[in-house]
Design a protein around this motif. Structure first.
Motif, PDB file in Angstrom:
ATOM      1  N   UNK A   1       0.831  -1.213   0.000  1.00 31.45           N
ATOM      2  CA  UNK A   1       0.000   0.000   0.000  1.00 31.45           C
ATOM      3  C   UNK A   1       0.861   1.256   0.000  1.00 31.45           C
ATOM      4  N   UNK A   2       1.936   1.234   0.771  1.00 35.29           N
ATOM      5  CA  UNK A   2       2.864   2.365   0.805  1.00 35.29           C
ATOM      6  C   UNK A   2       3.502   2.566  -0.572  1.00 35.29           C
ATOM      7  N   UNK A   3       3.942   1.473  -1.172  1.00 41.65           N
ATOM      8  CA  UNK A   3       4.636   1.561  -2.452  1.00 41.65           C
ATOM      9  C   UNK A   3       3.696   1.964  -3.590  1.00 41.65           C
ATOM     10  N   UNK A   4       2.439   1.592  -3.506  1.00 38.84           N
ATOM     11  CA  UNK A   4       1.476   1.974  -4.543  1.00 38.84           C
ATOM     12  C   UNK A   4       1.374   3.488  -4.675  1.00 38.84           C
ATOM     13  N   UNK A   5       1.606   4.199  -3.588  1.00 39.28           N
ATOM     14  CA  UNK A   5       1.528   5.660  -3.601  1.00 39.28           C
ATOM     15  C   UNK A   5       2.791   6.326  -4.146  1.00 39.28           C
ATOM     16  N   UNK A   6       3.830   5.531  -4.373  1.00 40.17           N
ATOM     17  CA  UNK A   6       5.104   6.108  -4.802  1.00 40.17           C
ATOM     18  C   UNK A   6       5.641   5.529  -6.115  1.00 40.17           C
ATOM     19  N   UNK A   7       5.022   4.492  -6.624  1.00 43.78           N
ATOM     20  CA  UNK A   7       5.540   3.809  -7.805  1.00 43.78           C
ATOM     21  C   UNK A   7       4.646   4.023  -9.018  1.00 43.78           C
ATOM     22  N   UNK A   8       5.223   3.757 -10.187  1.00 41.29           N
ATOM     23  CA  UNK A   8       4.432   3.807 -11.413  1.00 41.29           C
ATOM     24  C   UNK A   8       3.824   2.453 -11.733  1.00 41.29           C
ATOM     25  N   UNK A   9       4.457   1.407 -11.213  1.00 43.22           N
ATOM     26  CA  UNK A   9       3.985   0.038 -11.464  1.00 43.22           C
ATOM     27  C   UNK A   9       4.448  -0.839 -10.311  1.00 43.22           C
ATOM     28  N   UNK A  10       3.582  -1.767  -9.891  1.00 47.63           N
ATOM     29  CA  UNK A  10       3.950  -2.677  -8.805  1.00 47.63           C
ATOM     30  C   UNK A  10       3.170  -3.978  -8.939  1.00 47.63           C
TER      31      UNK A  10
END
Length: 324
Positions: A87-96
């Motif tokens: 969830x944290x990374x979804x707010x900072x990445x273009x793709x996950x």
């Protein structure tokens, strides 16, 4: 539950795949339906979550951005903690995406330069570094998007593709361009009229700016985010190590691989493997047959092939509005 599509739905998905902004009337001609029935079927696929969203394919290099890929192997995490990290990374990445194999998470993040990337990485590591057993970071330099012709394999033409990184010239955008890209990222299939109302511009201005962004190849195309798992396809990443390779050998391998209807992406990266592709098959047996055929076709050039499976794709966007 796997969704079984009829021929019309398969042709419709393929028509949208490389031209998601095409009007219903154009898609109707390709599929062989009326405009009304085409619109109905598109809405049905959206409601069934076969189509999750629509996005523009944007060449980030022309925006002066870099794209870093990060693979993470986690340790000492509960399911709840892993979801918190995602969830944290979804707010900072273009793709996950969550991964089965050597890694647990595979993602991509946009940054203006290595210093901005390290700012993100240090913040992430300070918060979740105790759960990271290993990581692998590479810098993407070229990214080829191919048509998902495996959805309707009767179609033999594999000429349609979008190539990110083909031209490294950086172009300056004005505020209207940026807000258009931002809104299209939310829904690339919205009409120019709908878009004009959201950004307080005339439809004529929106059409002009869109055409210019396309002519400059900042926008390479428009695609639907298709839930291929729901259609019964598994998603794999292949890492290929080459040996005794000449320029001619490499071109033969590229041609052989990209003509296969199950190949959806081809990546080049600093710190990556010699050749990387992403493929989608109905099951692992088809994957193993593909790898076997590849080895047989190029026995003196293929040194090793590793692979991992993408389990769930959480996000895809080609426009990092927070970075620009």
């Amino acid at each position: 539950m796997i969704k079984i599509l009829d021929v019309k739905d398969k042709k419709l998905l393929l028509a949208l795949d490389m031209d998601a902004r095409a009007p219903d009337s154009s898609i109707a001609k390709i599929v062989g339906l009326s405009k009304q029935l085409t619109n109905y079927r598109i809405k049905r696929l959206e409601k069934q979550e076969v189509i999750l969203s629509y996005y523009p394919v944007i060449d980030h290099i022309k925006l002066g951005l870099q794209l870093y890929r990060i693979a993470l192997k986690l340790e000492n995490v509960t399911k709840e903690k892993e979801q918190e990290i995602i969830s944290y990374l979804k707010n900072h990445t273009g793709w996950i995406v969550s991964v089965l194999g050597k890694w647990d998470i595979w993602m991509a993040i946009y940054a203006k330069n290595e210093f901005e990337f390290m700012k993100f990485w240090n913040c992430f590591y300070e918060k979740y570094g105790s759960y990271v057993e290993n990581r692998w970071i590479s810098l993407m330099t070229k990214f080829l998007n191919f048509e998902r012709s495996f959805i309707y394999p009767q179609k033999k033409n594999r000429d349609k593709r979008f190539v990110i990184g083909e031209n490294q010239k950086i172009l300056l955008l004005n505020d209207v361009d940026l807000v258009i890209l931002k809104e299209l990222t939310k829904n690339a299939r919205q009409t120019s009229l709908e878009l004009s109302k959201k950004i307080n511009q005339t439809e004529r201005v929106v059409r002009y700016r869109l055409q210019k962004l396309e002519n400059q190849k900042i926008i390479l195309g428009y695609r639907p985010f298709i839930n291929t798992h729901l259609l019964g396809f598994k998603y794999y990443k292949l890492f290929i190590q080459l040996k005794d390779i000449t320029k001619q050998d490499l071109q033969k391998i590229k041609t052989y691989i990209t003509q296969n209807s199950n190949v959806v992406y081809n990546t080049e990266a600093i710190g990556g493997y010699d050749f990387e592709i992403e493929v989608q098959f109905s099951d692992s047996q088809e994957l193993m047959q593909f790898i076997s055929n590849l080895r047989e076709a190029f026995p003196t050039n293929i040194k090793n092939i590793d692979h991992l499976e993408y389990i769930k794709e959480y996000k895809i966007t080609y426009f990092p509005s927070s970075t620009i």
